[in-house]
Design an enzyme around this catalytic site. Structure first.
Site, PDB file in Angstrom:
ATOM      1  N   TYR A  41      12.734  15.789   3.466  1.00 25.24           N
ATOM      2  CA  TYR A  41      13.620  16.865   3.053  1.00 25.24           C
ATOM      3  C   TYR A  41      12.847  18.189   3.111  1.00 25.24           C
ATOM      4  CZ  TYR A  41      10.857  16.501  -1.205  1.00 25.24           C
ATOM      5  OH  TYR A  41       9.786  16.468  -2.089  1.00 25.24           O
TER       6      TYR A  41
ATOM      7  N   HIS B 140      14.624  14.419  10.108  1.00 22.11           N
ATOM      8  CA  HIS B 140      13.849  14.004   8.938  1.00 22.11           C
ATOM      9  C   HIS B 140      14.483  14.571   7.671  1.00 22.11           C
ATOM     10  CE1 HIS B 140       9.912  12.828  10.952  1.00 22.11           C
ATOM     11  NE2 HIS B 140      10.545  13.392  11.938  1.00 22.11           N
TER      12      HIS B 140
ATOM     13  N   ARG C 256       7.221   5.008   3.900  1.00 22.08           N
ATOM     14  CA  ARG C 256       7.371   6.038   4.962  1.00 22.08           C
ATOM     15  C   ARG C 256       7.044   5.476   6.348  1.00 22.08           C
ATOM     16  NH1 ARG C 256       6.182  11.908   5.877  1.00 22.08           N
ATOM     17  NH2 ARG C 256       4.709  12.121   7.582  1.00 22.08           N
TER      18      ARG C 256
ATOM     19  N   HIS D  50      11.002   8.079   9.723  1.00 21.16           N
ATOM     20  CA  HIS D  50      10.380   7.822   8.421  1.00 21.16           C
ATOM     21  C   HIS D  50      11.375   7.062   7.549  1.00 21.16           C
ATOM     22  CE1 HIS D  50       7.420  11.322   9.136  1.00 21.16           C
ATOM     23  NE2 HIS D  50       6.812  10.162   9.344  1.00 21.16           N
TER      24      HIS D  50
ATOM     25  N   GLU E 155      14.272  19.108   9.038  1.00 23.03           N
ATOM     26  CA  GLU E 155      14.064  18.568   7.690  1.00 23.03           C
ATOM     27  C   GLU E 155      15.355  18.873   6.934  1.00 23.03           C
ATOM     28  OE1 GLU E 155      11.708  16.641   6.483  1.00 23.03           O
ATOM     29  OE2 GLU E 155       9.746  17.631   6.379  1.00 23.03           O
TER      30      GLU E 155
ATOM     31  N   ASN F 257       5.128   9.471  13.009  1.00 22.45           N
ATOM     32  CA  ASN F 257       5.113  10.893  13.380  1.00 22.45           C
ATOM     33  C   ASN F 257       3.709  11.485  13.397  1.00 22.45           C
ATOM     34  OD1 ASN F 257       6.862  12.866  14.383  1.00 22.45           O
ATOM     35  ND2 ASN F 257       6.899  13.952  12.422  1.00 22.45           N
ATOM     36  N   ARG F 258       2.733  10.625  13.420  1.00 23.62           N
ATOM     37  CA  ARG F 258       1.325  10.984  13.669  1.00 23.62           C
ATOM     38  C   ARG F 258       0.748  10.119  14.802  1.00 23.62           C
ATOM     39  NH1 ARG F 258       3.379  13.800  10.546  1.00 23.62           N
ATOM     40  NH2 ARG F 258       2.607  14.715   8.607  1.00 23.62           N
TER      41      ARG F 258
ATOM     42  N   GLU G 141      13.611   8.401   4.450  1.00 22.77           N
ATOM     43  CA  GLU G 141      14.441   9.591   4.645  1.00 22.77           C
ATOM     44  C   GLU G 141      15.858   9.169   5.017  1.00 22.77           C
ATOM     45  OE1 GLU G 141      10.269  11.717   5.927  1.00 22.77           O
ATOM     46  OE2 GLU G 141      11.925  11.826   7.347  1.00 22.77           O
TER      47      GLU G 141
ATOM     48  N   TYR H 243       3.170  22.431   7.641  1.00 24.97           N
ATOM     49  CA  TYR H 243       1.725  22.182   7.548  1.00 24.97           C
ATOM     50  C   TYR H 243       1.239  21.724   8.939  1.00 24.97           C
ATOM     51  CZ  TYR H 243       4.202  17.873   6.086  1.00 24.97           C
ATOM     52  OH  TYR H 243       5.117  16.850   5.931  1.00 24.97           O
TER      53      TYR H 243
HETATM   54  N1  LIG Z   1       5.618  17.143  14.403  1.00 11.63           N
HETATM   55  C1  LIG Z   1       5.489  17.553  13.030  1.00 11.63           C
HETATM   56  C2  LIG Z   1       6.719  18.339  12.561  1.00 11.63           C
HETATM   57  C3  LIG Z   1       6.456  18.898  11.188  1.00 11.63           C
HETATM   58  C4  LIG Z   1       6.231  17.840  10.137  1.00 11.63           C
HETATM   59  C5  LIG Z   1       7.471  17.018   9.919  1.00 11.63           C
HETATM   60  C6  LIG Z   1       7.344  16.106   8.708  1.00 11.63           C
HETATM   61  C7  LIG Z   1       8.611  15.344   8.542  1.00 11.63           C
HETATM   62 SE1  LIG Z   1       8.597  14.189   6.993  1.00 11.63          SE
HETATM   63  C8  LIG Z   1       6.175  15.140   8.845  1.00 11.63           C
HETATM   64  O1  LIG Z   1       6.163  14.352   9.809  1.00 11.63           O
HETATM   65  O2  LIG Z   1       5.277  15.195   8.002  1.00 11.63           O
HETATM   66 ZN   LIG Z   2       9.863  12.568   7.983  1.00 14.84          ZN
HETATM   67 ZN   LIG Z   3       9.977  15.370   5.715  1.00 10.28          ZN
END
Ligand SMILES: NCCCCC[C@@H](C[SeH])C(=O)O
Ligand SMILES: [Zn+2]
Ligand SMILES: [Zn+2]
Length: 307
Positions: A197, A195, A125, A67, A269, A142-143, A70, A247
Site C-alpha cells: 500500500y 502492489h 510477502r 507480493h 502502490e 520483486n528483488r 497485498e 526507496y
Molecule cells: N521496483 C521497485 C518499485 C518500488 C518498490 C515497490 C514495493 C512494492 Se511492496 C517493493 O517492492 O518494495
Molecule cells: Zn509489493
Molecule cells: Zn508495497
C-alpha cells in the site's frame, strides 16, 4: 470452492475456478495460457484480453499479487478483467483498446504465497521456495529480477523479507514471467505491476537514483494517471521514480522490463496510506478498483496513442 465475488478477497481455489470459467466466457475477447507452475506446483495463468485477431497485436502486460499479503492487488486484476469484458462494446475507450491491443493479465503472480497468506501467515510477502542451507522460506520476487540485482534495497539473507534470492530469476515464478515477457517483448509496449500500500505511481528506476532516459515522459503520464484516479474519490497519489519516491530497491520487475525495452513501465502502490495497510477492508475493494481503473485506462490510452 467458495462463491467468487469481485468485492471480496477470494481464496486461490476460488480464483482458480474463476479463471477457468471467465476464460471460456467469451472466446472472442478472452483466452488463457498457463505460463508455468509455481514452486509448489500451482499453475500461473495469464488471461489474454482483446478482440481475437489472426494478426499479432501490440500488447500491455499487467500482473497482480507478486507480493502475497497485498490482497487488494489480485482483487484489482479480477476487477479489471470483469470491467474489460463487461464494458467492451459500450465504453468507447475500452472497445478501442481491446480492438487495437491485447492486454495480458496475470491475476496472481505469487500463487504459493497468496495461498499461504489465506491459510497460515497473513503477513507473508515472499515466494514459498525452499533451498538447502536455510530453514527460511522464499525470496522477494520483486528483488529477484535481473536488474541491478541485489545491489540496493535488498538482502542476501534468506530469512529477510527482501531476500533477493540465490541468483537473478532463482524463483521459478519470476523466471516464468520473465520468459513470457522476453518471448513477447516485440509486442509488449507497457508493463504494469500492482502492489499495495502507499498510494504511489512509480516508474524506473529503483535500482539507481539516475533518471531514466524517458523520465520526463514517464512522469508526465504518471501525473496524468494520478489525476484521473483522484478525480473519482479524491484519493491522492504521489508519482515519481521509485528510488527517490519510495526507496532504492534493486531487482524489481518494472526496472527489468524497462531495461528490456518496455518503455511504459509502472508500479502501482494501491490504497491506503497506513491506516489499514495490507489489511484494507473489503468495503474498500470497489472504490479502490474503480479509481484504479481510471489510472490504468489513462496509461493504456496514452500507450495506444503512441503506438
Ligand atoms: N521496483 C521497485 C518499485 C518500488 C518498490 C515497490 C514495493 C512494492 Se511492496 C517493493 O517492492 O518494495
Ligand atoms: Zn509489493
Ligand atoms: Zn508495497
Amino acid at each position: 470452492p467458495r462463491a467468487h465475488s469481485y468485492t471480496k478477497y477470494n481464496t486461490w481455489d476460488t480464483i482458480q475456478s474463476w479463471i477457468a470459467s471467465i476464460s471460456t466466457s467469451n472466446s472472442d475477447l478472452i483466452s488463457k495460457q498457463v505460463i508455468g507452475n509455481t514452486f509448489e506446483g500451482r499453475p500461473m495463468t495469464v488471461l489474454k484480453l482483446g478482440k481475437r485477431s489472426s494478426s499479432t497485436k501490440p500488447a500491455i502486460f499487467m500482473d497482480c499479487g507478486i507480493h502475497a499479503r497485498e490482497w487488494i492487488s489480485p482483487a484489482f486484476c479480477q476487477w479489471f478483467v470483469k470491467e474489460a469484458l463487461s464494458t467492451y462494446g459500450s465504453d468507447s475507450q475500452m472497445t478501442s483498446l481491446l480492438n487495437q491491443m491485447d492486454v495480458f493479465v496475470l491475476p496472481v503472480f505469487n500463487v504459493d504465497g497468496y495461498d499461504f497468506t489465506h491459510k497460515s501467515n497473513r503477513m507473508w510477502r515472499k515466494t514459498r521456495s525452499r533451498k538447502s542451507g536455510t530453514n527460511c522460506f522464499g525470496a522477494d520476487p520483486n528483488r529477484n529480477f535481473n536488474a541491478g540485482w541485489c545491489t540496493a534495497g535488498a538482502s542476501s539473507n534468506p530469512c529477510s523479507d527482501t531476500y533477493c534470492g540465490s541468483t537473478p530469476e532463482s524463483e521459478i515464478e519470476v523466471k516464468n514471467v520473465a520468459d513470457f515477457i522476453r518471448r513477447n517483448k516485440s509486442i509488449i509496449k507497457a508493463y504494469i505491476t500492482i502492489h499495495s500500500y502507499s498510494q504511489l505511481l512509480l516508474f524506473p528506476y529503483s535500482y539507481t537514483y539516475e533518471l531514466a532516459a524517458d523520465h520526463s515522459e514517464l512522469l508526465k503520464v504518471a501525473e496524468g494517471a494520478s489525476a484521473a484516479l483522484r478525480s473519482l474519490y479524491g484519493t491522492a497519489y504521489t508519482s515519481g521514480p521509485g528510488a527517490a519516491t519510495i526507496y532504492p530497491a534493486a531487482g524489481g520487475s518494472d526496472d527489468w522490463a524497462y531495461d528490456l525495452g518496455v518503455k511504459y513501465s509502472y508500479t502501482f502502490e494501491l490504497r491506503d496510506t497506513g491506516r489499514y495497510g495490507f489489511l484494507l477492508p473489503e468495503s474498500q475493494i470497489k472504490p479502490t478498483c474503480e479509481e484504479t481503473m481510471l489510472a490504468v485506462k489513462y496509461i493504456a490510452a496514452y500507450v495506444q496513442k503512441n503506438l
